[in-house]
Design a protein around this motif. Structure first.
Motif, PDB file in Angstrom:
ATOM      1  N   VAL A  15       0.834  -1.203   0.000  1.00 16.19           N
ATOM      2  CA  VAL A  15       0.000   0.000   0.000  1.00 16.19           C
ATOM      3  C   VAL A  15       0.870   1.256   0.000  1.00 16.19           C
ATOM      4  N   ALA A  16       1.984   1.210   0.718  1.00 12.17           N
ATOM      5  CA  ALA A  16       2.888   2.357   0.731  1.00 12.17           C
ATOM      6  C   ALA A  16       3.417   2.664  -0.672  1.00 12.17           C
ATOM      7  N   ARG A  17       3.734   1.626  -1.429  1.00 14.78           N
ATOM      8  CA  ARG A  17       4.197   1.833  -2.803  1.00 14.78           C
ATOM      9  C   ARG A  17       3.107   2.445  -3.679  1.00 14.78           C
ATOM     10  N   PHE A  18       1.852   2.034  -3.471  1.00 19.23           N
ATOM     11  CA  PHE A  18       0.749   2.578  -4.250  1.00 19.23           C
ATOM     12  C   PHE A  18       0.455   4.031  -3.878  1.00 19.23           C
ATOM     13  N   GLY A  19       0.522   4.332  -2.585  1.00 20.03           N
ATOM     14  CA  GLY A  19       0.106   5.651  -2.134  1.00 20.03           C
ATOM     15  C   GLY A  19       1.158   6.730  -2.224  1.00 20.03           C
ATOM     16  N   MET A  20       2.429   6.375  -2.081  1.00 22.79           N
ATOM     17  CA  MET A  20       3.469   7.389  -1.961  1.00 22.79           C
ATOM     18  C   MET A  20       3.670   8.293  -3.180  1.00 22.79           C
ATOM     19  N   PRO A  21       3.455   7.822  -4.407  1.00 25.20           N
ATOM     20  CA  PRO A  21       3.613   8.759  -5.528  1.00 25.20           C
ATOM     21  C   PRO A  21       2.583   9.886  -5.542  1.00 25.20           C
ATOM     22  N   HIS A  22       1.532   9.773  -4.733  1.00 30.36           N
ATOM     23  CA  HIS A  22       0.422  10.716  -4.827  1.00 30.36           C
ATOM     24  C   HIS A  22       0.189  11.521  -3.557  1.00 30.36           C
ATOM     25  N   ALA A  23       1.037  11.342  -2.541  1.00 36.23           N
ATOM     26  CA  ALA A  23       0.877  12.102  -1.300  1.00 36.23           C
ATOM     27  C   ALA A  23       2.152  11.992  -0.472  1.00 36.23           C
ATOM     28  N   PRO A  24       2.503  13.031   0.289  1.00 34.32           N
ATOM     29  CA  PRO A  24       3.637  12.911   1.210  1.00 34.32           C
ATOM     30  C   PRO A  24       3.284  11.957   2.342  1.00 34.32           C
ATOM     31  N   PRO A  25       4.272  11.279   2.910  1.00 25.92           N
ATOM     32  CA  PRO A  25       3.988  10.172   3.830  1.00 25.92           C
ATOM     33  C   PRO A  25       3.219  10.559   5.095  1.00 25.92           C
ATOM     34  N   LEU A  26       3.635  11.616   5.774  1.00 25.89           N
ATOM     35  CA  LEU A  26       2.986  11.952   7.040  1.00 25.89           C
ATOM     36  C   LEU A  26       1.605  12.556   6.823  1.00 25.89           C
ATOM     37  N   THR A  27       1.410  13.220   5.698  1.00 23.23           N
ATOM     38  CA  THR A  27       0.068  13.709   5.373  1.00 23.23           C
ATOM     39  C   THR A  27      -0.868  12.542   5.112  1.00 23.23           C
ATOM     40  N   PHE A  28      -0.397  11.574   4.336  1.00 22.87           N
ATOM     41  CA  PHE A  28      -1.206  10.372   4.082  1.00 22.87           C
ATOM     42  C   PHE A  28      -1.557   9.683   5.392  1.00 22.87           C
ATOM     43  N   LEU A  29      -0.559   9.490   6.245  1.00 25.13           N
ATOM     44  CA  LEU A  29      -0.796   8.792   7.500  1.00 25.13           C
ATOM     45  C   LEU A  29      -1.718   9.582   8.418  1.00 25.13           C
ATOM     46  N   SER A  30      -1.638  10.904   8.400  1.00 20.77           N
ATOM     47  CA  SER A  30      -2.537  11.703   9.225  1.00 20.77           C
ATOM     48  C   SER A  30      -3.987  11.513   8.793  1.00 20.77           C
ATOM     49  N   TRP A  31      -4.221  11.488   7.473  1.00 21.10           N
ATOM     50  CA  TRP A  31      -5.564  11.194   6.970  1.00 21.10           C
ATOM     51  C   TRP A  31      -5.988   9.790   7.391  1.00 21.10           C
ATOM     52  N   ARG A  32      -5.081   8.851   7.312  1.00 19.68           N
ATOM     53  CA  ARG A  32      -5.388   7.467   7.716  1.00 19.68           C
ATOM     54  C   ARG A  32      -5.780   7.409   9.184  1.00 19.68           C
ATOM     55  N   TYR A  33      -5.007   8.068  10.050  1.00 18.99           N
ATOM     56  CA  TYR A  33      -5.322   8.042  11.471  1.00 18.99           C
ATOM     57  C   TYR A  33      -6.653   8.731  11.759  1.00 18.99           C
ATOM     58  N   ALA A  34      -6.875   9.880  11.123  1.00 19.50           N
ATOM     59  CA  ALA A  34      -8.109  10.630  11.378  1.00 19.50           C
ATOM     60  C   ALA A  34      -9.339   9.825  10.968  1.00 19.50           C
ATOM     61  N   LEU A  35      -9.300   9.215   9.782  1.00 15.79           N
ATOM     62  CA  LEU A  35     -10.437   8.415   9.328  1.00 15.79           C
ATOM     63  C   LEU A  35     -10.608   7.156  10.177  1.00 15.79           C
ATOM     64  N   SER A  36      -9.510   6.584  10.620  1.00 16.16           N
ATOM     65  CA  SER A  36      -9.592   5.394  11.467  1.00 16.16           C
ATOM     66  C   SER A  36     -10.189   5.730  12.828  1.00 16.16           C
ATOM     67  N   VAL A  37      -9.795   6.874  13.396  1.00 15.72           N
ATOM     68  CA  VAL A  37     -10.377   7.323  14.663  1.00 15.72           C
ATOM     69  C   VAL A  37     -11.879   7.506  14.513  1.00 15.72           C
ATOM     70  N   LEU A  38     -12.290   8.101  13.395  1.00 16.81           N
ATOM     71  CA  LEU A  38     -13.722   8.295  13.132  1.00 16.81           C
ATOM     72  C   LEU A  38     -14.448   6.954  13.059  1.00 16.81           C
TER      73      LEU A  38
END
Length: 288
Positions: A15-38
């Motif tokens: 998933v990291a290989r798929f996602g990294m060309p389209h977003a910076p890592p910590l921004t992607f992970l912040s979205w992941r954490y926020a949606l997971s918390v929700l």
């Protein structure tokens, strides 16, 4: 449950290989954490799950969340963004069982400790030899650098310390509320760092798919399974599952991204897996 965990956990590097060309890592992970918390919040409200008892348990869960989510995932995703292949990062952080077993072999016998057993030393040497065989070609090919190796080292240290800390200090509690607290702590750590990233998010289908699987498959599924496995099993036996992740990830990366998978690399992975197993396996009475 262990087999399902290994399969899900292995996809994290893909998933990291798929996602990294389209977003910076910590921004992607912040979205992941926020949606997971929700998602966990809705799940908790609907199921009326019990919250951890006492401020101390909340503090311990926050520490493990910062280590096992923000520290570990931040290091892995940043290393991939810096050019490291999915199979390589999986192998490097897959050395966690070695560190865990060596730490436990000494700490469980007091300050004076006991020497690491000959079997464990053989396992450690085999694991390092296998790792060398895998990364040797990649060093010459320019995939590895001091920067992304440092990021991988940070991830390895974070997941090892986080696993040991959780096993030692976190009392059994509902996996849903425990994950909620851990992910909220990871979000608090990651968000300020994400604000320093200047690369924009590109709403590519790969980004959307990677984010969706990260939330529902990896966080709600994989992290919950890891929490339950650590809570119910011995730390060395739980972490020894992770030696199955590198070859699984390498096979996925070869199929999806055409990452190199030579005979020498396969031999190296086999040696590393054998070495980790020798270090992490328990003898005699299982650890309680």
């Amino acid at each position: 449950m262990p087999a399902v965990f290994v399969l899900i956990w292995s996809t994290g590097f893909i998933v990291a290989r798929f996602g990294m060309p389209h977003a910076p890592p910590l921004t992607f992970l912040s979205w992941r954490y926020a949606l997971s918390v929700l998602c966990f919040g809705v799940w908790i409200l609907l199921s009326r799950a019990a919250w951890p008892r006492g401020a101390t348990q909340w503090a311990h869960l926050c520490v493990t969340g910062a280590l096992m989510h923000a520290g570990y995932l931040g290091g892995v995703w940043a290393a991939v963004k810096a050019g490291m292949g999915a199979g390589t990062i999986a192998l490097l952080v897959g050395l966690q069982p070695v560190l865990t077993a060596l730490w436990l072999s000494r700490s469980q016998h007091g300050e004076n400790g006991t020497s690491v057993s000959p079997r464990q030393w053989v396992g450690l040497l085999l694991g390092l030899l296998g790792l060398l065989l895998v990364v040797w070609r990649k060093l010459g090919a320019g995939e590895l650098s001091p920067f992304n190796l440092s990021l991988a080292g940070l991830a390895l240290l974070a997941i090892t310390v986080g696993t040991l800390y959780q096993k030692r200090f976190v009392a059994p509690c509902d996996v849903r509320t425990a994950n909620f607290v851990q992910l909220l702590a990871a979000l608090v750590v990651s968000c300020p760092l994400a604000l320093l990233e200047t690369e924009p998010i590109v709403l590519h289908p790969h980004f959307v798919g990677a984010l969706t699987w990260s939330v529902f498959g990896l966080t709600l599924g994989g992290s919950s399974l890891l929490y339950l496995l650590i809570q119910r099993g011995a730390a060395t036996r739980v972490t020894s599952l992770l030696y199955l992740v590198p070859p699984t990830t390498a096979l996925m990366a070869w199929l999806l991204f055409d990452e190199a998978l030579t005979l020498l690399m396969l031999v190296g992975m086999a040696l590393t897996a054998l070495g980790v197993w020798l270090v992490a396996r328990t003898e005699g009475k299982p650890e309680s």
